[in-house]
Motif scaffolding. Sequence first.
Motif, short mmCIF file in Angstrom:
data_model
loop_
_atom_site.label_atom_id
_atom_site.label_comp_id
_atom_site.label_asym_id
_atom_site.label_seq_id
_atom_site.Cartn_x
_atom_site.Cartn_y
_atom_site.Cartn_z
N VAL A 99 0.85 -1.20 0.00
CA VAL A 99 0.00 0.00 0.00
C VAL A 99 0.88 1.25 0.00
O VAL A 99 0.59 2.23 -0.70
CB VAL A 99 -0.95 0.00 1.21
CG1 VAL A 99 -1.74 1.31 1.28
CG2 VAL A 99 -1.91 -1.18 1.15
N GLN A 100 1.96 1.22 0.78
CA GLN A 100 2.90 2.34 0.78
C GLN A 100 3.44 2.58 -0.62
O GLN A 100 3.54 3.73 -1.08
CB GLN A 100 4.07 2.04 1.73
CG GLN A 100 3.72 2.06 3.20
CD GLN A 100 4.88 1.60 4.07
OE1 GLN A 100 5.78 0.90 3.60
NE2 GLN A 100 4.87 1.99 5.32
N HIS A 101 3.78 1.50 -1.30
CA HIS A 101 4.32 1.60 -2.66
C HIS A 101 3.28 2.19 -3.61
O HIS A 101 3.59 3.08 -4.42
CB HIS A 101 4.76 0.22 -3.13
CG HIS A 101 5.57 0.23 -4.38
ND1 HIS A 101 5.94 -0.91 -5.06
CD2 HIS A 101 6.10 1.26 -5.10
CE1 HIS A 101 6.65 -0.60 -6.11
NE2 HIS A 101 6.77 0.71 -6.17
N LEU A 108 9.25 5.23 2.05
CA LEU A 108 9.54 4.00 1.31
C LEU A 108 10.28 4.33 0.02
O LEU A 108 11.23 3.62 -0.36
CB LEU A 108 8.25 3.25 0.99
CG LEU A 108 8.43 1.95 0.19
CD1 LEU A 108 9.23 0.93 0.99
CD2 LEU A 108 7.09 1.38 -0.23
N GLN A 109 9.88 5.40 -0.64
CA GLN A 109 10.57 5.83 -1.86
C GLN A 109 12.03 6.18 -1.56
O GLN A 109 12.93 5.84 -2.33
CB GLN A 109 9.84 7.02 -2.47
CG GLN A 109 8.49 6.67 -3.10
CD GLN A 109 7.84 7.87 -3.75
OE1 GLN A 109 7.81 8.97 -3.20
NE2 GLN A 109 7.32 7.68 -4.95
N PHE A 110 12.23 6.89 -0.45
CA PHE A 110 13.58 7.27 -0.05
C PHE A 110 14.43 6.04 0.22
O PHE A 110 15.57 5.93 -0.24
CB PHE A 110 13.50 8.17 1.18
CG PHE A 110 14.82 8.73 1.63
CD1 PHE A 110 15.89 8.89 0.77
CD2 PHE A 110 15.01 9.12 2.97
CE1 PHE A 110 17.10 9.41 1.17
CE2 PHE A 110 16.22 9.65 3.39
CZ PHE A 110 17.27 9.78 2.50
N THR A 160 14.43 3.08 7.71
CA THR A 160 13.59 1.89 7.75
C THR A 160 12.55 1.95 8.87
O THR A 160 11.44 1.40 8.73
CB THR A 160 14.46 0.63 7.91
OG1 THR A 160 15.27 0.47 6.74
CG2 THR A 160 13.62 -0.63 8.09
N LEU A 161 12.87 2.60 9.97
CA LEU A 161 11.98 2.61 11.13
C LEU A 161 10.58 3.16 10.82
O LEU A 161 9.58 2.48 11.09
CB LEU A 161 12.62 3.37 12.29
CG LEU A 161 13.92 2.77 12.85
CD1 LEU A 161 14.42 3.60 14.03
CD2 LEU A 161 13.69 1.33 13.28
N PRO A 162 10.46 4.38 10.29
CA PRO A 162 9.10 4.87 10.00
C PRO A 162 8.38 4.03 8.95
O PRO A 162 7.16 3.91 8.99
CB PRO A 162 9.34 6.31 9.50
CG PRO A 162 10.76 6.35 9.07
CD PRO A 162 11.47 5.41 9.98
N VAL A 163 9.14 3.43 8.03
CA VAL A 163 8.52 2.57 7.02
C VAL A 163 7.87 1.36 7.69
O VAL A 163 6.73 0.98 7.37
CB VAL A 163 9.58 2.11 5.99
CG1 VAL A 163 8.97 1.10 5.01
CG2 VAL A 163 10.12 3.30 5.22
N GLU A 164 8.58 0.73 8.63
CA GLU A 164 8.06 -0.46 9.30
C GLU A 164 6.90 -0.12 10.24
O GLU A 164 5.88 -0.83 10.27
CB GLU A 164 9.18 -1.16 10.08
CG GLU A 164 10.26 -1.73 9.19
CD GLU A 164 9.75 -2.77 8.22
OE1 GLU A 164 8.82 -3.52 8.59
OE2 GLU A 164 10.27 -2.85 7.10
N PHE A 165 7.05 0.95 11.00
CA PHE A 165 5.97 1.33 11.93
C PHE A 165 4.70 1.72 11.16
O PHE A 165 3.59 1.41 11.59
CB PHE A 165 6.43 2.48 12.83
CG PHE A 165 7.26 2.05 14.00
CD1 PHE A 165 6.68 1.40 15.07
CD2 PHE A 165 8.63 2.27 14.03
CE1 PHE A 165 7.43 0.98 16.17
CE2 PHE A 165 9.40 1.86 15.11
CZ PHE A 165 8.80 1.21 16.19
N ALA A 197 8.98 -4.88 15.22
CA ALA A 197 9.50 -3.53 15.02
C ALA A 197 10.72 -3.28 15.90
O ALA A 197 11.65 -2.56 15.50
CB ALA A 197 8.42 -2.50 15.32
N MET A 198 10.74 -3.87 17.09
CA MET A 198 11.87 -3.65 18.00
C MET A 198 13.18 -4.20 17.43
O MET A 198 14.26 -3.70 17.75
CB MET A 198 11.58 -4.30 19.37
CG MET A 198 10.55 -3.56 20.21
SD MET A 198 10.94 -1.81 20.49
CE MET A 198 9.88 -1.01 19.26
#
Length: 225
Positions: A99-101, A108-110, A160-165, A197-198
Amino acid sequence: MYLLLILLMLVSFGIQWRLRSKFKQYAQVGLKSNLSGAQVAELMLADHGITDVRIISTQGRLTDHYNPTDKTVNLSEGVYAERSAAAAAIAAHECGHAVQHATAYSMLQFRSAMVPALSAVSTWMPWILLAGVVMINRSLIPLGVGIALFSLTTLFSFVTLPVEFDASRRALAWMDKRGVVTAQEHAMAKDALWWAAMTYVVAAISSLATLLYYVSIFMGGNRRN
């Protein structure tokens, strides 16, 4: 710094063990909706109007991932077929990346834009850092180059953190709205995704600590020279 790195390594092992324990526990709890991980993924993609992403089964355990290059949601064999809170959480999370994509989520683009550069330097970076440490009394240039390259991996870890959260947030919100999980199953899914996430949080902190370790060596060599 050595003690910090060792501590982070132990914490990482502990979180990995806890994550596997949680998923094993929640994998034994059947979903009231009786949907498999693959079916959860199909529903989530359909509800978001995504028709160009394939869902495939892959070997291994906790090897689930979304590949933006070929637009595939890769679910491990257990998750693909299981009808549990853990399977639903993982499947929905990976679809959260799809969905992000589809919505051009900026982080995610970054992160995706960084992958080619990281792939190009990952093979040589450890050797450059090693050479920099060995040659520190002769020249600081190799170590400086190694630190610059390693900083890219550290940046990647934090991006990666904000992408995963965000993927987990999308997954949990959709499962609730769609009625895929009950309140009890939602709590299990949320807990499982939190532990997942951790692992990324600890990886990012460990990468930063390692970067600072090399920076401290560089600064020490600079003072000596």
